[in-house]
Design an enzyme around this catalytic site. Structure first.
Site: not given
Length: 1073
Positions: A543, A545-547, A950, A993
């Site tokens: 995941g 960073p910082g999660t 995308s 998104k």
């Protein structure tokens, strides 16, 4: 005019330096009057004792000039004694000996005559130009002609008339004839010492060989140092131009050549007057060269120069400065004398300041620029000063070296003595049978608590037996190995706990949100409870960073009742960092895996391998291959560290890896892991985490009670929207800490202002006095209780206490109060509230000012969606414009893309352009927009690299919007890959998104139908207020974006422009006809 004594000396001089019979010289010179002009003597190179005695300084022609013979020159016998092919017989040796005795007798007679002449006429000393009374015609062995001697060294006779113009004789202007000029890059040559010169230019080598082989009587050249030693041409021997070299050099005599090596003797300093180079010939030199004895130089592509002897300035022999510096140089030289080769004329050098300066400068280590400075100096005092500075540096360096050698010698002797004492003590203890090795005892005590496998126990016993029989160095290696081996927790395990309820409480306590992650972890623990173990399971938390990936791993370890240990592998590229170095290397240690086990002190810890996606795989994948073995359940039960060299069981270790981007993990490693994605936090999650965890932690860090700094939800929301849009919490945590730091400063400043107000100060002092009274009463009660116990235990205590005066007590109490750092007492009603309006006073100006770049979209502008690896989603705008009008008839239709786009995104834009042209032809055949339009497509934010497929449907929609000259809806964003046939393919990051689209104010999202499964992973609070429109083909996208547009409207958009274009073409044809 020259006196008879000088003639006698010259006669003796010729005898020594030539092979001419002495009787011939005596008979010839006896006929010369004492007033004869001797024009050639002073212009000759000075003599030196360091040169071979058979070197013919004076040629026979010079002798004839000296004797003033007007007759035709006679050929004299060769003076070269170096060729001794024919060895003399014994009879010849006897004759030579008799001849030598006879000549020595004549020399003694001449010396007596010279002494008498010198006694009769003593030389006078000019106070402005002191001279040495010891000699009248001798010059320094270094060739530095001082003006201190009242002789003919100035190049003129006593009557001032010029001397004969031999090759060394100066002209009327005091100039030497042209000499070969050589440039050198290395250290300049100083007069007075034979040196080796290396030349590389073929023309220079040919010229030198010609001078030697042709018996040229002037084997001399001038040597100059290059100005810029770092230039490309610095190594050239031929001088390019006058500015290429310094103006002061040395006149050198060629003694011997060996290939490109030349043995030379520098005579004296010369100054460059004019130079002729192969590139630029001097007319003056060329005219003079025709009549010169060095005219042969024209045959070679070399440089030659006209020079002038550079003489020393007159100086005072009684000068205090010169005598002081000379004395200091002699002192330093005597200290360093063993380093240098001693010259034969040492006494003469030491008594001549100029020669002494040149001699010292030629011996010491110095830069070429420093030597050149001494060479250019004509002031004897300056030369001495510069030489003394260089010699002082040399002496200081030598002193430092001697001190270092002395220290090394002392340490070596001390270490040797200690080793002898140690060995002696060891032998005594061994003979007495006492002195059990304490370290061995410590190792034995450790293994009592371990269940070492047979292989490890065998290695332990083998190394233990080596103790006491090895050298000190080898014994240290053995002890270090046993120390590490006995620290590995063989057979030591902690009991696992599979309490799902407890695990949920721990996860909820430490983390807010992350429902999917917690569910996966609880499922993992439930499987372990059923099977009885979690062996062979490798988790990977992936995941942004910082999660909280690292803190989740700690919670898992606590829930399972396992020890926690962490290994950071970011940037590790050497396999030895993981598997250790062999014991043969100096200071080798085990690898990180074994080290982590020794830190955990159990064989079944939870081992966190942090940032495994940052593992450096460029160095042939060494570290990655090591982790393949470690993370493979089929292999890690027999892991062997290079240092330990015994098998270590890692099958009971629970490995948890963390990564920010799964694509960076090598595929073989990724296949061995069970991936758990830790997505970013929503806005509501951030608010709750800030209130529950970040604010209390920041208040505790600065020492403030909770409630002193009030941060409302509105302020937190503004902090998230305008400062911290990333999915993690690290940035918002740092901003919360900054808020509390600023708040602490405001509190202190406010209290200081309160102290300045008398009324407020009285209130504060009353509260502080009341607190002090309470503390004094409690202290007195404790003291009374303590004093009663002291009286009962010791009768002498009362007497000791009574001897202590009250003043001493007060001083001690005051000193203790000064030493103690008291916590600041804050009033109960003192609070600071951080409002949204004042937030920028604490954390600075807002970073994200606008959520949307366009409030109203122009034709050609489409809104795409993007996200980055930090979990932050945002709107991606695609802008398309016409660079020229269609009616301009430039004929350069095409596409130009900018915006820091990478390869994949550029390909996506090209595919969208090709499909848009095909789509417009099919839908609106009369719209010929793409036939003549040159389109520029740009993605704002050029400093941010962008990549990925995308944005395909966004590129297509932008081009179609420009072709139809119709704006897209303001409430719709889109994401999806486009193909050449119009198929919309799946993309990633729909959750991120969606967060970006909602923050930017969009309510509709067009996305690929293949991504509908991702909707279940998006939290309801994010999906609230958003309408998702799944599509499979671009025609469905067109229907949503361009509702109600008819074929007639689409075909007639650019009719007027194309009509003008046709008229221009017709007019061009008519004009051509």
């Amino acid at each position: 005019m020259i006196k008879a004594s000088k003639c006698n000396k010259a006669r003796a001089l010729f005898l020594v330096r030539t092979s001419i019979p002495r009787t011939f010289i005596r008979n010839a010179t006896s006929a010369i009057p004492t007033t004869v002009k001797l024009k050639d003597l002073s212009s000759l190179p000075p003599l030196t004792k360091s040169l071979p005695t058979n070197l013919p300084f004076l040629m026979p022609d010079t002798l004839h000039n000296l004797l003033r013979f007007d007759s035709k020159k006679e050929k004299q016998p060769s003076t070269d004694k170096s060729n001794d092919k024919d060895k003399p017989s014994r009879k010849e040796k006897g004759k030579d000996k008799e001849k030598e005795n006879e000549e020595r007798k004549d020399i003694n007679e001449d010396e007596k005559y010279d002494i008498k002449e010198e006694t009769d006429s003593k030389p006078t000393i000019d106070p402005n130009n002191p001279v040495s009374s010891k000699s009248s015609i001798s010059s320094s062995s270094g060739g530095a002609n001082n003006n201190n001697n009242n002789d003919d060294s100035d190049g003129r006779d006593d009557d001032g008339s010029p001397k004969d113009k031999e090759f060394l004789s100066p002209s009327d202007a005091g100039l030497h004839p042209p000499f070969l000029a050589i440039a050198m890059k290395d250290r300049p040559f100083l007069p007075g010492a034979t040196r080796h010169l290396h030349v590389t230019d073929p023309e220079v080598i040919k010229c030198v060989n010609h001078m030697i082989n042709s018996n040229i009587k002037s084997p001399y050249f001038v040597l100059f140092h290059v100005r810029d030693t770092n230039s490309e041409d610095a190594a050239l021997d031929v001088i390019k131009d006058r500015d290429f070299v310094h103006e002061v050099g040395t006149l050198c005599q060629i003694i011997k050549t060996t290939g490109s090596e030349i043995l030379v003797y520098p005579h004296y300093r010369v100054k460059l007057v004019d130079i002729s180079t192969p590139n630029s010939r001097s007319e003056r030199i060329e005219m003079e060269q025709d009549n010169s004895q060095t005219s042969y130089l024209k045959k070679f592509e070399v440089s030659y120069a006209v020079t002038q002897q550079l003489k020393d300035e007159p100086y005072d022999e009684q000068s205090i400065t010169i005598n002081a510096w000379t004395r200091r140089i002699k002192e330093l030289y005597e200290k360093l004398a063993p380093k240098y080769e001693q010259p034969e004329n040492k006494e003469e050098i030491m008594n001549n300041p100029s020669m002494l300066a040149d001699f010292i400068a030629s011996k010491v280590h110095a830069k070429p620029e420093q030597i050149q400075q001494i060479l250019e100096s004509s002031n004897v005092e300056t030369k001495l000063e510069l030489s003394l500075q260089l010699l002082q540096v040399e002496a200081d360096a030598d002193e430092m070296r001697q001190t270092a050698l002395k220290n090394i010698r002392e340490r070596t002797e001390k270490a040797y003595a200690q080793s002898l004492i140690k060995e002696y003590t060891k032998e005594l203890l061994k003979a007495a049978g006492i002195g059990e090795n304490s370290k061995v005892h410590k190792f034995d005590e450790r293994i009592k608590h371990l269940k070492m496998p047979e292989e490890a126990m065998k290695a332990y016993k083998t190394e233990k037996e080596r103790l006491g029989t090895q050298s000190d160095m080898e014994q240290n290696v053995v002890e270090r190995y046993l120390d590490w081996l006995t620290q590995i927790p063989f057979g030591v395990y902690t009991k696992d706990s599979f309490n799902v309820k407890k695990a949920r409480e721990i996860l909820d306590r430490d983390h807010y949100g992350l429902k999917d992650v917690k569910d996966r972890i609880l499922e993992f623990i439930s499987v372990g409870k059923i099977s009885g173990n979690v062996d062979g399971r490798i988790l990977c938390l992936a995941g942004p960073p910082g999660t909280g990936k690292t803190s989740i791993a700690k919670s898992i370890a606590e829930a399972l009742n396992r020890k926690y240990t962490r290994i950071a592998v970011g940037g590790v590229q050497d396999v030895h960092d993981v598997k250790g170095h062999r014991r043969t290397y100096v200071a080798s240690i085990p690898g990180r895996i074994v080290t982590a086990l020794t830190q955990a002190k159990t064989s079944n810890p939870l081992m966190l391998i942090d940032e495994i996606d940052k593992l450096d795989t460029t160095s042939h994948g060494g570290a990655a291959r090591a982790f393949l073995e470690i993370l493979d359940p089929e292999q890690n039960n027999s892991f062997v560290d290079n240092f330990i060299e015994v098998k270590v069981d890692l099958s009971k270790v629970l490995f948890v890896c963390t990564a920010n981007y799964l694509g960076s993990i090598p595929a073989p490693l990724r296949d061995r892991m069970e991936i758990i994605e830790v997505n970013g936090y929503t806005k509501n999650d951030k608010i709750e985490i800030t209130k529950r965890h970040l604010i209390p932690a920041a208040a505790k860090k600065v020492g403030l009670e909770e409630g002193r700094v009030v941060i409302p939800d509105e302020t937190i929301l503004r902090l998230i929207d305008k400062y911290c849009r990333e999915s993690g919490l690290r940035h918002i945590k740092s901003l919360i800490n900054r808020i509390f730091s600023k708040a602490s400063r405001k509190i202190v400043e406010e209290l200081e202002d309160t102290d300045a107000d008398p009324h407020s100060r009285e209130i504060v002092e009353e509260s502080l006095v009341a607190k002090e009274n309470e503390s004094v009463i409690s202290d007195k009660a404790k003291k009374d209780a303590g004093s009663s116990s002291i009286e009962s235990n010791d009768s002498n205590t009362e007497a000791k206490v009574s001897t202590t005066t009250e003043n001493e007590k007060k001083q001690e109490q005051k000193q203790k109060q000064d030493e103690e750092i008291k916590k600041l007492d804050l009033p109960a009603d003192l609070k600071i509230e951080v409002k949204p309006e004042t937030l920028k006073d604490f954390v600075g100006p807002e970073i994200y000012i606008k959520d949307r770049l366009y409030e109203t979209l122009n034709p050609g502008v489409a809104t795409g969606l993007a996200y980055n690896t930090s979990g932050d989603g945002d709107a991606l705008y695609i802008e398309s414009i016409l660079t020229d009008s269609i009616s301009s008839d430039l004929g350069n239709a095409g596409l130009h893309v900018t915006g820091s786009l990478k390869e994949v995104m550029k390909e996506s834009a090209s595919i969208a352009y090709s499909f848009a042209k095909q789509f417009m032809v099919r839908q609106f055949p009369d719209n010929r927009f793409f036939e003549a339009a040159h389109i520029h497509v740009h993605c704002p934010g050029g400093a941010i690299p962008k990549d990925g497929p995308s944005a395909g449907i966004a590129f297509t929609s932008s081009l179609v919007s420009l072709a139809l000259n119709k704006s897209l809806p303001n409430d719709t964003a889109m994401t999806g890959e486009i193909t050449l046939t119009g198929k919309v393919l799946a993309i990633g990051g729909l959750r991120e998104k969606s967060l970006g689209a909602k923050r930017a104010g969009y309510t509709k999202i067009i996305f690929p139908k293949d991504c509908e499964y991702q909707l279940d992973e998006i939290p309801d609070e994010v999906k609230e207020g958003l309408t998702y429109i799944p599509v499979e083909w671009y025609s469905e996208v067109f229907e949503h974006l361009f509702k109600g547009i008819s074929k007639e409207e689409g075909n007639s958009v650019w009719k007027e422009e194309f009509a003008k274009l046709e008229e221009k073409k017709k007019s061009k044809k008519t004009h051509t006809v």
